[in-house]
Scaffold this motif. Structure first.
Motif, mmCIF file in Angstrom:
data_model
loop_
_atom_site.group_PDB
_atom_site.id
_atom_site.type_symbol
_atom_site.label_atom_id
_atom_site.label_comp_id
_atom_site.label_asym_id
_atom_site.label_seq_id
_atom_site.Cartn_x
_atom_site.Cartn_y
_atom_site.Cartn_z
ATOM 1 N N VAL A 273 0.846 -1.190 0.000
ATOM 2 C CA VAL A 273 0.000 0.000 0.000
ATOM 3 C C VAL A 273 0.886 1.246 0.000
ATOM 4 O O VAL A 273 1.696 1.446 0.915
ATOM 5 C CB VAL A 273 -0.923 0.011 1.234
ATOM 6 N N ALA A 274 0.737 2.072 -1.033
ATOM 7 C CA ALA A 274 1.397 3.377 -1.041
ATOM 8 C C ALA A 274 0.549 4.386 -0.287
ATOM 9 O O ALA A 274 1.050 5.169 0.523
ATOM 10 C CB ALA A 274 1.641 3.848 -2.467
ATOM 11 N N THR A 275 -0.761 4.359 -0.546
ATOM 12 C CA THR A 275 -1.712 5.151 0.226
ATOM 13 C C THR A 275 -3.096 4.562 0.040
ATOM 14 O O THR A 275 -3.363 3.850 -0.944
ATOM 15 C CB THR A 275 -1.706 6.639 -0.176
ATOM 16 N N ALA A 276 -3.973 4.843 0.972
ATOM 17 C CA ALA A 276 -5.383 4.477 0.881
ATOM 18 C C ALA A 276 -6.147 5.450 1.768
ATOM 19 O O ALA A 276 -5.774 5.638 2.930
ATOM 20 C CB ALA A 276 -5.614 3.029 1.335
ATOM 21 N N TYR A 277 -7.175 6.073 1.207
ATOM 22 C CA TYR A 277 -7.909 7.059 1.999
ATOM 23 C C TYR A 277 -9.291 7.301 1.385
ATOM 24 O O TYR A 277 -9.510 7.062 0.199
ATOM 25 C CB TYR A 277 -7.140 8.380 2.079
ATOM 26 N N PRO A 278 -10.233 7.803 2.194
ATOM 27 C CA PRO A 278 -11.547 8.149 1.666
ATOM 28 C C PRO A 278 -11.528 9.556 1.083
ATOM 29 O O PRO A 278 -10.973 10.479 1.689
ATOM 30 C CB PRO A 278 -12.449 8.071 2.904
ATOM 31 N N ASP A 279 -12.118 9.717 -0.081
ATOM 32 C CA ASP A 279 -12.268 11.027 -0.713
ATOM 33 C C ASP A 279 -13.749 11.362 -0.655
ATOM 34 O O ASP A 279 -14.563 10.759 -1.360
ATOM 35 C CB ASP A 279 -11.766 10.973 -2.154
ATOM 36 N N LEU A 280 -14.121 12.296 0.210
ATOM 37 C CA LEU A 280 -15.518 12.626 0.451
ATOM 38 C C LEU A 280 -16.074 13.440 -0.711
ATOM 39 O O LEU A 280 -15.631 14.553 -0.976
ATOM 40 C CB LEU A 280 -15.642 13.410 1.759
#
Length: 294
Positions: A273-280
């Motif tokens: 994983v390089a990044t993982a996030y929620p985009d609202l």
């Protein structure tokens, strides 16, 4: 405890799987009961200046820190150097904490569902031990982000946060935010208005975009869930990372429309994983009654 079985509809749609995962999060906190936040004034991500003279978090109930996954998650947060370019060092104690954390989350309903879902989609072994190794590879294996040796991993970037120059990268977890704000390391300066839907947020929102500084370095916008369990976030991002198509996976969770954004580091031993996030994206009023039912 038997693993919750994904339905055919959930296996065909990560939107439906995300809704099921939210319903399974037994350790999720209740706003106004287990914790309280104070969003104050909103802004665009391009605006600067302090729109929030008070802290984001008013408090979190002490009982929360007796939950096994919360306790062990907390222990992981001080294992990393936030500066990119500084090689990470992982000793026996740190490895034990990672192992203990994964053992704890793999006993929860949300991670059992995540495992079963990934198995049914052909993205994971049915062996819990093998799936744990896969999670270690994805989330905790180090790689080079900014030169100077192996200075980063997915867990550090997403759940702890990193500094690069005078900016903050990653840092998408409410527990880390609460802890660092309590220590005086985080200065919350306002929430970032959603791209669509309402112009204003409220103090019972479960997904927020905020602007802040951390140890004097700025983050123009970071989005994170509020009050969710560590196992929910790990399960959600893992499912999207392994089973999503492309870098963005559209989901409807509670009353929110969002993309879970995942980027990867390719490795011959398995992707990291390089990044993982929620985009609202915003709030869909048509989802509100369904969210209240959960």
């Amino acid at each position: 405890m038997a693993a919750p079985e994904p339905t055919p509809e959930e296996l065909a749609s990560l939107i439906e799987a995300g809704k099921r995962l939210w319903a399974l999060d037994e350790n999720r906190l209740t706003p106004g009961v287990d914790y309280a936040i104070n969003l104050q004034s909103g802004k665009s991500m391009w605006q600067r200046g302090d729109a929030a003279p008070e802290k984001l978090f008013k408090g979190v109930k002490k009982d929360v820190w007796t939950e096994p996954t919360f306790v062990i998650f907390y222990a992981l947060l001080d294992n990393y150097s936030s500066e990119t370019g500084v090689a990470e060092v992982e000793g026996a104690q740190e490895k034990k904490e990672i192992s203990d954390f994964l053992d704890a989350v793999l006993r929860t309903k949300v991670m059992k569902y995540c495992h079963k879902y990934c198995v049914e989609r052909g993205m994971a072994s049915a062996s819990v031990a093998d799936f744990k190794k896969q999670l270690i590879q994805m989330w905790f294996s180090f790689y080079r982000r900014d030169g100077g040796g192996n200075d980063s991993c997915g867990f550090e970037h997403v759940f702890v946060g990193e500094s690069k120059g005078d900016t903050i990268t990653g840092f998408h977890n409410w527990i880390q935010f609460y802890i660092e704000e309590g220590r005086g390391n985080v200065d919350y300066v306002g929430y970032v208005r959603p791209k669509t839907g309402r112009d204003n947020a409220d103090d019972e929102d479960r997904l927020v975009s905020v602007q802040f500084s951390w140890k004097g370095e700025e983050k123009s916008v970071s989005t994170f869930f509020v009050g969710t369990s560590p196992e929910f976030e790990l399960a959600l991002y893992t499912m999207c990372f392994l089973c999503g198509e492309g870098e963005k996976t559209f989901l409807e969770i509670a009353q929110y429309d969002l993309n879970v954004v995942c980027y990867r580091i390719s490795s011959k031993y398995g992707d990291k994983v390089a990044t993982a996030y929620p985009d609202l994206l915003g709030e869909d009023p048509s989802n509100e009654l369904a969210a209240l039912a959960l």
